[in-house]
Write a protein that holds these residues in place. Sequence first.
Motif, PDB file in Angstrom:
ATOM      1  N   ALA A   8       0.842  -1.198   0.000  1.00  0.00           N
ATOM      2  CA  ALA A   8       0.000   0.000   0.000  1.00  0.00           C
ATOM      3  C   ALA A   8       0.874   1.243   0.000  1.00  0.00           C
ATOM      4  N   VAL A   9       0.489   2.211  -0.815  1.00  0.00           N
ATOM      5  CA  VAL A   9       1.213   3.469  -0.896  1.00  0.00           C
ATOM      6  C   VAL A   9       0.593   4.421   0.108  1.00  0.00           C
ATOM      7  N   SER A  10       1.439   5.055   0.933  1.00  0.00           N
ATOM      8  CA  SER A  10       0.904   5.923   1.985  1.00  0.00           C
ATOM      9  C   SER A  10       0.357   7.237   1.439  1.00  0.00           C
ATOM     10  N   SER A  11       0.937   7.749   0.368  1.00  0.00           N
ATOM     11  CA  SER A  11       0.438   8.984  -0.215  1.00  0.00           C
ATOM     12  C   SER A  11      -0.143   8.690  -1.592  1.00  0.00           C
ATOM     13  N   PRO A  12      -1.251   9.312  -1.918  1.00  0.00           N
ATOM     14  CA  PRO A  12      -1.872   9.015  -3.200  1.00  0.00           C
ATOM     15  C   PRO A  12      -1.140   9.648  -4.381  1.00  0.00           C
ATOM     16  N   ALA A  13      -0.241  10.630  -4.130  1.00  0.00           N
ATOM     17  CA  ALA A  13       0.472  11.290  -5.221  1.00  0.00           C
ATOM     18  C   ALA A  13       1.515  10.340  -5.801  1.00  0.00           C
ATOM     19  N   LYS A  14       1.652  10.363  -7.096  1.00  0.00           N
ATOM     20  CA  LYS A  14       2.637   9.513  -7.754  1.00  0.00           C
ATOM     21  C   LYS A  14       4.010  10.167  -7.683  1.00  0.00           C
ATOM     22  N   PHE A  15       5.023   9.359  -7.712  1.00  0.00           N
ATOM     23  CA  PHE A  15       6.401   9.849  -7.651  1.00  0.00           C
ATOM     24  C   PHE A  15       6.801  10.395  -9.004  1.00  0.00           C
ATOM     25  N   THR A  16       7.166  11.665  -9.027  1.00  0.00           N
ATOM     26  CA  THR A  16       7.697  12.276 -10.245  1.00  0.00           C
ATOM     27  C   THR A  16       9.024  12.912  -9.900  1.00  0.00           C
ATOM     28  N   PRO A  17      10.015  12.800 -10.748  1.00  0.00           N
ATOM     29  CA  PRO A  17      11.344  13.304 -10.437  1.00  0.00           C
ATOM     30  C   PRO A  17      11.395  14.808 -10.199  1.00  0.00           C
ATOM     31  N   GLY A  18      10.497  15.579 -10.758  1.00  0.00           N
ATOM     32  CA  GLY A  18      10.558  17.029 -10.626  1.00  0.00           C
ATOM     33  C   GLY A  18       9.596  17.572  -9.593  1.00  0.00           C
ATOM     34  N   SER A  19       9.066  16.737  -8.724  1.00  0.00           N
ATOM     35  CA  SER A  19       8.071  17.219  -7.765  1.00  0.00           C
ATOM     36  C   SER A  19       8.724  18.059  -6.675  1.00  0.00           C
ATOM     37  N   GLU A  20       7.910  18.821  -5.979  1.00  0.00           N
ATOM     38  CA  GLU A  20       8.385  19.723  -4.926  1.00  0.00           C
ATOM     39  C   GLU A  20       8.997  18.951  -3.758  1.00  0.00           C
ATOM     40  N   LYS A  21       8.517  17.764  -3.497  1.00  0.00           N
ATOM     41  CA  LYS A  21       9.000  16.994  -2.349  1.00  0.00           C
ATOM     42  C   LYS A  21      10.421  16.490  -2.550  1.00  0.00           C
ATOM     43  N   ASP A  22      10.860  16.360  -3.783  1.00  0.00           N
ATOM     44  CA  ASP A  22      12.198  15.857  -4.070  1.00  0.00           C
ATOM     45  C   ASP A  22      13.265  16.917  -3.875  1.00  0.00           C
ATOM     46  N   LYS A  23      12.909  18.183  -3.992  1.00  0.00           N
ATOM     47  CA  LYS A  23      13.887  19.258  -3.881  1.00  0.00           C
ATOM     48  C   LYS A  23      14.265  19.457  -2.420  1.00  0.00           C
ATOM     49  N   PRO A  24      15.564  19.622  -2.139  1.00  0.00           N
ATOM     50  CA  PRO A  24      15.955  19.873  -0.747  1.00  0.00           C
ATOM     51  C   PRO A  24      15.535  21.280  -0.322  1.00  0.00           C
ATOM     52  N   VAL A  25      15.210  21.408   0.938  1.00  0.00           N
ATOM     53  CA  VAL A  25      14.817  22.703   1.477  1.00  0.00           C
ATOM     54  C   VAL A  25      16.089  23.492   1.772  1.00  0.00           C
ATOM     55  N   LEU A  26      16.162  24.702   1.252  1.00  0.00           N
ATOM     56  CA  LEU A  26      17.335  25.543   1.451  1.00  0.00           C
ATOM     57  C   LEU A  26      17.198  26.338   2.733  1.00  0.00           C
ATOM     58  N   LEU A  27      18.322  26.713   3.287  1.00  0.00           N
ATOM     59  CA  LEU A  27      18.325  27.428   4.555  1.00  0.00           C
ATOM     60  C   LEU A  27      17.656  28.785   4.429  1.00  0.00           C
ATOM     61  N   ASN A  28      17.888  29.480   3.307  1.00  0.00           N
ATOM     62  CA  ASN A  28      17.283  30.803   3.167  1.00  0.00           C
ATOM     63  C   ASN A  28      15.763  30.725   3.016  1.00  0.00           C
ATOM     64  N   GLU A  29      15.234  29.573   2.661  1.00  0.00           N
ATOM     65  CA  GLU A  29      13.788  29.401   2.621  1.00  0.00           C
ATOM     66  C   GLU A  29      13.223  29.225   4.021  1.00  0.00           C
ATOM     67  N   LEU A  30      14.014  28.670   4.922  1.00  0.00           N
ATOM     68  CA  LEU A  30      13.549  28.453   6.289  1.00  0.00           C
ATOM     69  C   LEU A  30      13.661  29.708   7.141  1.00  0.00           C
ATOM     70  N   LEU A  31      14.658  30.543   6.854  1.00  0.00           N
ATOM     71  CA  LEU A  31      14.878  31.749   7.654  1.00  0.00           C
ATOM     72  C   LEU A  31      14.072  32.908   7.099  1.00  0.00           C
ATOM     73  N   SER A  32      13.841  33.885   7.959  1.00  0.00           N
ATOM     74  CA  SER A  32      13.115  35.067   7.496  1.00  0.00           C
ATOM     75  C   SER A  32      14.033  35.920   6.623  1.00  0.00           C
ATOM     76  N   ALA A  33      13.452  36.781   5.826  1.00  0.00           N
ATOM     77  CA  ALA A  33      14.217  37.618   4.908  1.00  0.00           C
ATOM     78  C   ALA A  33      15.134  38.568   5.660  1.00  0.00           C
ATOM     79  N   ASP A  34      14.693  39.032   6.818  1.00  0.00           N
ATOM     80  CA  ASP A  34      15.504  39.947   7.630  1.00  0.00           C
ATOM     81  C   ASP A  34      16.797  39.277   8.080  1.00  0.00           C
ATOM     82  N   ILE A  35      16.688  38.040   8.525  1.00  0.00           N
ATOM     83  CA  ILE A  35      17.869  37.315   9.000  1.00  0.00           C
ATOM     84  C   ILE A  35      18.813  37.021   7.834  1.00  0.00           C
ATOM     85  N   VAL A  36      18.260  36.682   6.682  1.00  0.00           N
ATOM     86  CA  VAL A  36      19.087  36.391   5.507  1.00  0.00           C
ATOM     87  C   VAL A  36      19.871  37.633   5.093  1.00  0.00           C
ATOM     88  N   THR A  37      19.233  38.794   5.081  1.00  0.00           N
ATOM     89  CA  THR A  37      19.934  40.028   4.707  1.00  0.00           C
ATOM     90  C   THR A  37      21.010  40.372   5.727  1.00  0.00           C
TER      91      THR A  37
END
Length: 91
Positions: A8-37
């Motif tokens: 059984a597949v836990s998520s109904p979405a099919k695996f695609t190589p270009g999906s958002e879940k495959d991309k690593p989360v970058l640090l500047n995406e996690l931090l606020s813009a003020d901290i990045v600047t």
Amino acid sequence: MGKKRKPAVSSPAKFTPGSEKDKPVLLNELLSADIVTKLKAQAEELKKAEETRKEDIRKQEVEKKKLEQKRLENDFAYLLENSDPNWSKHK
């Protein structure tokens, strides 16, 4: 013998190589813009400080070479050893 079941597949979405879940989360995406600047400004400041430190070291070395050359120009033994032995040019 029974039929084999598919896992059984836990998520109904099919695996695609270009999906958002495959991309690593970058640090500047996690931090606020003020901290990045602020971090970028601090990095630039550190680069400038490193450049000025290297420039100061280079200037000290040049000054040291000038002082050594001046000292050697006043040393008669050094001048005698390093002078041109062909004195006829200076007539």
